[in-house]
Design a protein around this motif. Structure first.
Motif, mmCIF file in Angstrom:
data_model
loop_
_atom_site.group_PDB
_atom_site.id
_atom_site.type_symbol
_atom_site.label_atom_id
_atom_site.label_comp_id
_atom_site.label_asym_id
_atom_site.label_seq_id
_atom_site.Cartn_x
_atom_site.Cartn_y
_atom_site.Cartn_z
ATOM 1 N N LEU A 157 0.724 -1.225 -0.036
ATOM 2 C CA LEU A 157 0.041 0.142 0.014
ATOM 3 C C LEU A 157 1.002 1.360 -0.006
ATOM 4 O O LEU A 157 0.539 2.165 -0.604
ATOM 5 C CB LEU A 157 -0.882 -0.030 1.143
ATOM 6 C CG LEU A 157 -2.042 -0.847 1.115
ATOM 7 C CD1 LEU A 157 -2.891 -0.950 2.649
ATOM 8 C CD2 LEU A 157 -2.906 -0.531 0.043
ATOM 9 N N GLN A 158 2.029 1.403 0.663
ATOM 10 C CA GLN A 158 2.860 2.679 0.749
ATOM 11 C C GLN A 158 3.555 2.506 -0.670
ATOM 12 O O GLN A 158 3.570 3.905 -1.151
ATOM 13 C CB GLN A 158 4.039 2.129 1.786
ATOM 14 C CG GLN A 158 3.474 2.276 3.195
ATOM 15 C CD GLN A 158 4.487 1.987 4.254
ATOM 16 O OE1 GLN A 158 5.875 1.698 3.786
ATOM 17 N NE2 GLN A 158 4.091 2.130 5.602
ATOM 18 N N GLU A 159 3.895 1.539 -1.213
ATOM 19 C CA GLU A 159 4.323 1.674 -2.541
ATOM 20 C C GLU A 159 3.454 2.279 -3.535
ATOM 21 O O GLU A 159 3.748 3.021 -4.436
ATOM 22 C CB GLU A 159 4.778 0.422 -3.073
ATOM 23 C CG GLU A 159 6.283 -0.103 -2.479
ATOM 24 C CD GLU A 159 6.898 -1.596 -2.822
ATOM 25 O OE1 GLU A 159 5.959 -2.014 -3.490
ATOM 26 O OE2 GLU A 159 7.772 -1.998 -2.276
ATOM 27 N N GLN A 160 2.292 1.841 -3.701
ATOM 28 C CA GLN A 160 1.243 2.148 -4.347
ATOM 29 C C GLN A 160 0.837 3.777 -4.140
ATOM 30 O O GLN A 160 0.645 4.354 -5.121
ATOM 31 C CB GLN A 160 0.116 1.383 -4.131
ATOM 32 C CG GLN A 160 -0.126 0.149 -4.739
ATOM 33 C CD GLN A 160 -1.273 -0.752 -4.642
ATOM 34 O OE1 GLN A 160 -2.395 -0.317 -3.876
ATOM 35 N NE2 GLN A 160 -1.440 -1.836 -5.055
ATOM 36 N N ALA A 161 0.886 4.119 -2.878
ATOM 37 C CA ALA A 161 0.591 5.578 -2.636
ATOM 38 C C ALA A 161 1.829 6.505 -2.993
ATOM 39 O O ALA A 161 1.568 7.513 -3.542
ATOM 40 C CB ALA A 161 0.709 5.725 -0.985
ATOM 41 N N LEU A 162 3.271 6.072 -2.897
ATOM 42 C CA LEU A 162 3.968 6.669 -3.534
ATOM 43 C C LEU A 162 4.111 6.973 -4.904
ATOM 44 O O LEU A 162 4.484 7.831 -5.398
ATOM 45 C CB LEU A 162 5.442 6.323 -3.267
ATOM 46 C CG LEU A 162 5.775 6.227 -1.662
ATOM 47 C CD1 LEU A 162 6.930 5.449 -1.324
ATOM 48 C CD2 LEU A 162 5.962 7.647 -1.129
ATOM 49 N N ALA B 25 1.349 7.001 -7.049
ATOM 50 C CA ALA B 25 0.280 7.749 -7.301
ATOM 51 C C ALA B 25 0.285 9.116 -6.895
ATOM 52 O O ALA B 25 -0.195 9.900 -7.588
ATOM 53 C CB ALA B 25 -0.997 7.036 -6.439
ATOM 54 N N ARG B 26 1.488 9.436 -6.131
ATOM 55 C CA ARG B 26 1.774 10.861 -5.642
ATOM 56 C C ARG B 26 2.191 11.602 -6.995
ATOM 57 O O ARG B 26 3.081 11.084 -7.709
ATOM 58 C CB ARG B 26 2.706 11.050 -4.448
ATOM 59 C CG ARG B 26 2.759 12.352 -4.005
ATOM 60 C CD ARG B 26 3.594 12.243 -2.811
ATOM 61 N NE ARG B 26 4.507 13.213 -3.138
ATOM 62 C CZ ARG B 26 5.933 13.073 -2.438
ATOM 63 N NH1 ARG B 26 6.118 12.191 -1.869
ATOM 64 N NH2 ARG B 26 6.743 14.292 -2.552
ATOM 65 N N VAL B 27 1.626 12.716 -7.109
ATOM 66 C CA VAL B 27 1.919 13.555 -8.158
ATOM 67 C C VAL B 27 3.107 14.531 -7.848
ATOM 68 O O VAL B 27 2.989 15.163 -6.844
ATOM 69 C CB VAL B 27 0.631 14.412 -9.007
ATOM 70 C CG1 VAL B 27 1.265 15.290 -9.973
ATOM 71 C CG2 VAL B 27 -0.251 13.525 -9.256
ATOM 72 N N TYR B 28 3.952 14.672 -8.694
ATOM 73 C CA TYR B 28 5.153 15.553 -8.230
ATOM 74 C C TYR B 28 5.167 17.084 -8.438
ATOM 75 O O TYR B 28 4.640 17.299 -9.657
ATOM 76 C CB TYR B 28 6.379 15.091 -8.881
ATOM 77 C CG TYR B 28 7.705 15.752 -8.784
ATOM 78 C CD1 TYR B 28 8.394 15.744 -7.392
ATOM 79 C CD2 TYR B 28 8.256 16.494 -9.672
ATOM 80 C CE1 TYR B 28 9.419 16.823 -7.433
ATOM 81 C CE2 TYR B 28 9.252 17.481 -9.720
ATOM 82 C CZ TYR B 28 9.769 17.520 -8.292
ATOM 83 O OH TYR B 28 10.959 18.430 -8.277
ATOM 84 N N HIS B 29 5.069 17.813 -7.642
ATOM 85 C CA HIS B 29 4.837 19.206 -7.803
ATOM 86 C C HIS B 29 6.043 20.020 -7.148
ATOM 87 O O HIS B 29 6.339 19.986 -6.044
ATOM 88 C CB HIS B 29 3.613 19.734 -7.189
ATOM 89 C CG HIS B 29 2.175 19.069 -7.538
ATOM 90 N ND1 HIS B 29 1.758 19.548 -8.868
ATOM 91 C CD2 HIS B 29 1.444 18.393 -7.012
ATOM 92 C CE1 HIS B 29 0.805 18.851 -8.934
ATOM 93 N NE2 HIS B 29 0.409 17.998 -7.945
#
Length: 79
Positions: A26-31, A33-37
């Motif tokens: 779940l942590q890997e999926q969350a990372l 999916a995070r959009v880089y801004h």
């Protein structure tokens, strides 16, 4: 009784490992999916770096020593 307790402990440890693996997934999926801004400092440094590169290329073109013969078709700074 002792073997029953050992089997219970082994099963409980297996469940703990599975929970940990699910948590890591779940942590890997969350990372992912995070959009880089990029923040303002990162954008400013990127623009500054691009300006330095463009300025350096124009200086190289202006002050580069011309060569009489060309040994390779690749263009670069090192001669």
């Amino acid at each position: 009784m002792n073997s029953l307790l050992e089997e219970y402990m082994v099963e409980e440890r297996r469940r703990d490992v599975l929970r940990e693996m699910d948590s890591i997934r779940l942590q890997e999926q969350a990372l992912k999916a995070r959009v880089y801004h990029p923040n303002w400092f990162t954008r400013a440094m990127q623009s500054f770096g691009e300006w330095l590169i463009a300025r350096g290329e124009s200086l190289v073109e202006r002050y580069e020593m011309p060569r009489n013969r060309v040994t390779s078709s690749r263009q670069g700074y090192a001669h």
